[in-house]
Design a protein around this motif. Structure first.
Motif, PDB file in Angstrom:
ATOM      1  N   CYS A  29     -51.842 -15.793  37.112  1.00 43.94           N
ATOM      2  CA  CYS A  29     -52.777 -16.754  37.695  1.00 43.94           C
ATOM      3  C   CYS A  29     -52.287 -18.168  37.409  1.00 43.94           C
ATOM      4  CB  CYS A  29     -54.162 -16.546  37.069  1.00 43.94           C
ATOM      5  SG  CYS A  29     -55.387 -17.677  37.747  1.00 43.94           S
ATOM      6  N   CYS A  44     -58.485 -21.813  33.564  1.00 42.61           N
ATOM      7  CA  CYS A  44     -59.882 -21.799  33.108  1.00 42.61           C
ATOM      8  C   CYS A  44     -59.886 -21.762  31.578  1.00 42.61           C
ATOM      9  CB  CYS A  44     -60.621 -20.603  33.685  1.00 42.61           C
ATOM     10  SG  CYS A  44     -60.601 -20.606  35.485  1.00 42.61           S
ATOM     11  N   CYS A 101     -60.354 -18.479  29.505  1.00 45.16           N
ATOM     12  CA  CYS A 101     -59.662 -17.281  29.975  1.00 45.16           C
ATOM     13  C   CYS A 101     -58.290 -17.106  29.332  1.00 45.16           C
ATOM     14  CB  CYS A 101     -59.523 -17.344  31.488  1.00 45.16           C
ATOM     15  SG  CYS A 101     -58.736 -15.874  32.163  1.00 45.16           S
ATOM     16  N   VAL A 154     -56.099 -14.886  30.548  1.00 47.50           N
ATOM     17  CA  VAL A 154     -55.180 -14.298  31.528  1.00 47.50           C
ATOM     18  C   VAL A 154     -53.887 -15.096  31.728  1.00 47.50           C
ATOM     19  CG1 VAL A 154     -54.914 -13.807  34.010  1.00 47.50           C
ATOM     20  CG2 VAL A 154     -56.822 -12.829  32.733  1.00 47.50           C
ATOM     21  N   HIS A 178     -61.406 -16.499  43.933  1.00 48.86           N
ATOM     22  CA  HIS A 178     -61.849 -17.723  43.253  1.00 48.86           C
ATOM     23  C   HIS A 178     -62.604 -18.567  44.276  1.00 48.86           C
ATOM     24  CE1 HIS A 178     -61.854 -21.467  41.115  1.00 48.86           C
ATOM     25  NE2 HIS A 178     -61.194 -20.944  40.087  1.00 48.86           N
ATOM     26  N   ARG A 200     -63.103 -25.169  36.036  1.00 44.81           N
ATOM     27  CA  ARG A 200     -63.284 -24.454  37.304  1.00 44.81           C
ATOM     28  C   ARG A 200     -63.331 -25.536  38.380  1.00 44.81           C
ATOM     29  NH1 ARG A 200     -62.789 -19.011  37.471  1.00 44.81           N
ATOM     30  NH2 ARG A 200     -64.497 -18.734  38.941  1.00 44.81           N
TER      31      ARG A 200
END
Ligand code: SF4
Length: 430
Positions: free
Chosen positions: A142, A146, A149, A151, A228, A267
């Motif tokens: 990704c 964020c 997060c 990830v 998203h 975000r």
């Protein structure tokens, strides 16, 4: 994504002739596929590893593998804390798991944690838990950041899989009897931004992918997760509305209704814009169901911020919401924020949000009473009968033993906040 990886790991081991053991203590190979998004992931990992150490002392032939996001994040630290672990395999090194196991037998503990994938997990053999459903990864990683997060840290920047390869996999699954596929990407609707096709001036984008997969003969349903909100496009709405097999369900993560908190979360949309897109989605895709994710108690969240989330939830009328109490994930930016919200405050807000959402979910489900839906049966219901899902992703329980993978018309008799009960209105195909 993690479940998908587990199926691939099981597939690789099965293709080497291994079979599922009845009991962990008897297993020759034990794989812990970790997920750093889950709460207390590391505490649980080391608790399990402690228990496995004893099992390995009794069964020295046992090989212990730690895979997944925690393996990617913690790397060498795992074998330092638990030297009885034979293999640590990061998220990008899954294809090497068998080779690493062999080496560990001859040379001792092995680790492969690399920064890039060479093979998409979907390109590996799988031992699917469910015969009628297949996960298909369309991108990994990704490009967003964020602040809550993990990830980007454990899966790296986005890399999309060539469209032809995805299509070939979906065709293979359909030929194998799979009725439903879920296209997977951490940020699925930015699919294609990073790929080019020789001879084509434009990149294939997510809507192109949806249309291509929609043309696969034999398939009944297409789902995808997770888009998203900041990257949603009219083109995707049009592809969903025009697609025969694309289900009328969107998981559209809100996370917070407060613009200030959305900013802190990094975000890149605001509540008003989110609601505008929600309106366009509902207008463009008749009968669509929308679900969401919401985090309660993000660091610095005030009562005013939370009230804004409640207002957006009131207005959005989600069919269902996955609600989470914020807790810091080591390695994320937000874990370092100072103004963490006290646990009891988070709990009280969480309870209010759940009560509100349950009443909205029940209201939405009540509007289904008396309607007939095509329900794809997934297996036995928890309290008997059979359980399946509508195209709008609502769980439906029906009496009797309907075989998994069969689609039946069901009239909805009764609504509950989290599921529906109904009756099959036509003979079940043999
Ligand atoms: S878009 Fe999703 S996967 Fe990417 S950083 Fe944000 S929450 Fe994580």
């Amino acid at each position: 994504m993690n479940e998908h990886d587990s199926e691939r790991i099981a597939g690789l081991l099965t293709s080497e002739g291994l079979t599922e053991a009845d009991r962990v203590e008897e297993a020759e190979v034990v794989v812990l596929n970790t997920c750093a998004v889950r709460e207390n992931a590391d505490r649980r990992l080391y608790g399990n590893l402690g228990r496995l150490r004893q099992a390995k002392e009794r069964n020295p032939a046992m090989r212990i593998v730690v895979a997944g996001c925690l393996a990617q994040k913690d790397r060498g630290a795992i074998q330092e804390r638990a030297p009885w672990v034979d293999v640590v395999v990061g998220t990008y090194a899954v294809p090497r798991i068998v080779d690493l196991l062999r080496r560990s037998q001859a040379e001792g503990p092995q680790m492969d944690v690399r920064e890039q994938t060479e093979v998409f997990p979907s390109a590996l053999p799988a031992r699917r838990e469910v015969r009628h459903h297949g996960w298909v990864s369309v991108s990994v990683g990704c490009d967003n950041t964020c602040s809550f997060c993990i990830v980007p840290l454990v899966r790296g920047p986005q890399r999309s899989r060539p469209l032809g390869e995805i299509l070939a996999e979906v065709q293979g699954l359909a030929a194998d009897g799979v009725k439903e596929v879920t296209l997977l990407g951490q940020n699925v609707n930015t699919y294609g931004r990073d790929v080019t096709v020789p001879g084509h001036p434009t990149r294939p984008l997510f809507a192109d992918l949806l249309r291509a997969v929609d043309g696969v003969h034999g398939l009944e349903r297409i789902r995808f997760t997770s888009p998203h909100p900041a990257h949603f496009t009219h083109d995707v709405i049009a592809a969903m509305a025009g697609g025969e097999r694309i289900c009328e369900h969107i998981h559209f993560p809100l996370q917070s209704g407060s613009d200030r908190i959305l900013g802190l979360m990094r975000r890149s949309y605001r509540a008003e814009r989110y609601l505008e897109w929600l309106g366009r989605i509902r207008q463009g895709i008749p009968g669509v169901a929308v679900t969401t994710d919401i985090i309660v108690g993000f660091p610095g969240e005030t009562e005013d911020d939370f009230a804004r989330t409640m207002r957006v939830v009131e207005e959005a009328r989600f069919d269902a919401a996955f609600t989470f109490q914020y807790s810091p994930r080591p390695g994320t930016v937000a874990a370092g924020f100072e103004d963490q919200v006290p646990k009891e405050v988070v709990q009280e807000r969480f309870d209010r949000l759940v009560t509100l959402q349950e009443s909205i979910s029940l209201e939405s489900n009540r509007s289904e009473e008396g309607r007939v839906h095509q329900v794809l049966i997934e297996g036995p219901g928890r309290k008997g009968g059979s359980q399946g899902r509508t195209r709008t992703n609502k769980v439906v329980n029906v009496p009797g033993n309907v075989p998994p993978g069969v689609t039946v018309p069901v009239r909805v008799d009764l609504a509950h906040p989290h599921h529906l009960t109904g009756s099959v209105v036509a003979a079940v195909p043999a």
